[in-house]
Write a protein that holds these residues in place. Structure first.
Motif, PDB file in Angstrom:
ATOM      1  N   THR A 169       0.812  -1.214   0.000  1.00 49.65           N
ATOM      2  CA  THR A 169       0.000   0.000   0.000  1.00 49.65           C
ATOM      3  C   THR A 169       0.847   1.267   0.000  1.00 49.65           C
ATOM      4  O   THR A 169       0.364   2.338  -0.352  1.00 49.65           O
ATOM      5  CB  THR A 169      -0.926   0.013   1.218  1.00 49.65           C
ATOM      6  N   ASN A 214       4.688   3.250  -0.942  1.00 41.89           N
ATOM      7  CA  ASN A 214       5.950   3.281  -1.661  1.00 41.89           C
ATOM      8  C   ASN A 214       7.097   3.292  -0.657  1.00 41.89           C
ATOM      9  O   ASN A 214       6.891   3.556   0.545  1.00 41.89           O
ATOM     10  CB  ASN A 214       6.022   4.527  -2.545  1.00 41.89           C
ATOM     11  N   ASP A 229       1.577   7.024  -0.470  1.00 38.46           N
ATOM     12  CA  ASP A 229       0.615   6.016  -0.900  1.00 38.46           C
ATOM     13  C   ASP A 229       0.976   5.497  -2.291  1.00 38.46           C
ATOM     14  O   ASP A 229       1.356   6.264  -3.174  1.00 38.46           O
ATOM     15  CB  ASP A 229      -0.793   6.602  -0.933  1.00 38.46           C
ATOM     16  N   ASN A 230       0.855   4.196  -2.473  1.00 40.88           N
ATOM     17  CA  ASN A 230       1.115   3.570  -3.767  1.00 40.88           C
ATOM     18  C   ASN A 230      -0.159   3.592  -4.597  1.00 40.88           C
ATOM     19  O   ASN A 230      -1.071   2.794  -4.384  1.00 40.88           O
ATOM     20  CB  ASN A 230       1.610   2.136  -3.570  1.00 40.88           C
ATOM     21  N   ALA A 231      -0.232   4.515  -5.536  1.00 42.23           N
ATOM     22  CA  ALA A 231      -1.442   4.678  -6.340  1.00 42.23           C
ATOM     23  C   ALA A 231      -1.639   3.561  -7.353  1.00 42.23           C
ATOM     24  O   ALA A 231      -2.704   3.460  -7.962  1.00 42.23           O
ATOM     25  CB  ALA A 231      -1.397   6.022  -7.065  1.00 42.23           C
ATOM     26  N   ASN A 232      -0.636   2.710  -7.531  1.00 41.11           N
ATOM     27  CA  ASN A 232      -0.717   1.641  -8.530  1.00 41.11           C
ATOM     28  C   ASN A 232      -0.895   0.263  -7.899  1.00 41.11           C
ATOM     29  O   ASN A 232      -0.589  -0.750  -8.518  1.00 41.11           O
ATOM     30  CB  ASN A 232       0.538   1.642  -9.407  1.00 41.11           C
ATOM     31  N   TYR A 233      -1.380   0.247  -6.668  1.00 38.43           N
ATOM     32  CA  TYR A 233      -1.501  -1.029  -5.964  1.00 38.43           C
ATOM     33  C   TYR A 233      -2.927  -1.558  -5.950  1.00 38.43           C
ATOM     34  O   TYR A 233      -3.201  -2.646  -6.456  1.00 38.43           O
ATOM     35  CB  TYR A 233      -0.983  -0.886  -4.540  1.00 38.43           C
ATOM     36  N   ARG A 293      -5.578  -3.379  -8.974  1.00 41.33           N
ATOM     37  CA  ARG A 293      -4.704  -3.746 -10.085  1.00 41.33           C
ATOM     38  C   ARG A 293      -4.152  -5.140  -9.819  1.00 41.33           C
ATOM     39  O   ARG A 293      -3.779  -5.449  -8.693  1.00 41.33           O
ATOM     40  CB  ARG A 293      -3.559  -2.743 -10.255  1.00 41.33           C
ATOM     41  N   GLN A 315      -1.768  -8.086  -9.321  1.00 43.51           N
ATOM     42  CA  GLN A 315      -0.384  -8.173  -8.851  1.00 43.51           C
ATOM     43  C   GLN A 315       0.042  -9.652  -8.826  1.00 43.51           C
ATOM     44  O   GLN A 315      -0.654 -10.485  -8.252  1.00 43.51           O
ATOM     45  CB  GLN A 315      -0.263  -7.598  -7.432  1.00 43.51           C
TER      46      GLN A 315
END
Length: 218
Positions: free
Chosen positions: A158, A160, A165-169, A172, A174
């Protein structure tokens, strides 16, 4: 039809009918990909893919309980391949397919021992409060005696590395891959998401990849 024997010998060739055929390699492994799209949404997939080399179940350990695993339509997104995902509930609500370790895990049992197993997870954040827990979808692996081999989680979480905040998590797909340091000794894996406090991270799974030796049967 031409006489191939005469044509070969006329050119000086020799046909040895006593020579044994070439022997295929003893270990002939091929990748198996299960994407859960061969059945209708809501189907219990416990033994659907047994001929491919894997069976499924859902479980909790406290209390100990086992039930079916299901292929379900992912209504709030797109499956990693096709339409269905792997989950432990067949309830029809759009969010009912999502789960974490508090609800249990989906267990995959292989007919042949594996060296590595890959699956794709779809993490979703929860509306329940704030927190700093680094919960992620995971694979837990076990050998044929039930001994724990280790855990693999999604590479990203969640946050970086710098704490932002990890906006690409979330929402999406994984990948998760568990590779055994002991060689080909994985008998079962359990798929779920960690639940070590808020923020809770729910998940479903898709596209399970493993290997099967097609020369030695099941």
């Amino acid at each position: 039809m031409p006489d191939i024997h005469k044509k070969i010998t006329a050119l000086g060739g020799v046909i040895d009918i006593n020579r044994p055929p070439l022997r295929p390699p003893i270990n002939f492994w091929r990748s198996v990909v299960v994407n859960f799209d061969t059945v209708a949404s809501g189907t219990a997939v416990d033994t659907v893919y047994a001929n491919e080399g894997v069976t499924f179940a859902s479980l909790t350990t406290s209390p100990a309980k086992r039930w079916s695993a299901y292929a379900m339509l992912l209504q709030m997104g797109t499956a990693q391949t096709g339409k269905n995902v792997l989950t432990l509930s067949n309830k029809p609500g759009w969010g009912d397919v999502l789960f974490d370790g508090r609800q249990g895990a989906v267990e995959a049992t292989f007919s042949q021992l594996q060296h590595s197993v890959t699956v794709w997870a779809f993490p979703m954040n929860s509306p329940e409060g704030l927190g700093n827990a680094d919960n992620r979808p995971f694979i837990d692996a076990f050998d044929a005696n039930g001994a724990y081999l280790g855990k693999a989680r999604t590479q990203f979480g969640t946050k970086n590395p710098d704490g932002t905040d990890n906006a690409n998590y979330f929402a999406r797909w994984q990948p998760i891959t568990f590779v055994s340091s002991g060689g080909r000794n994985i008998k079962t894996v359990r798929l779920s998401s960690q639940a070590a406090g808020a923020p809770w991270v729910y998940t479903v799974f898709d596209t399970l990849t493993f290997e099967r030796n097609i020369l030695i049967g099941s």
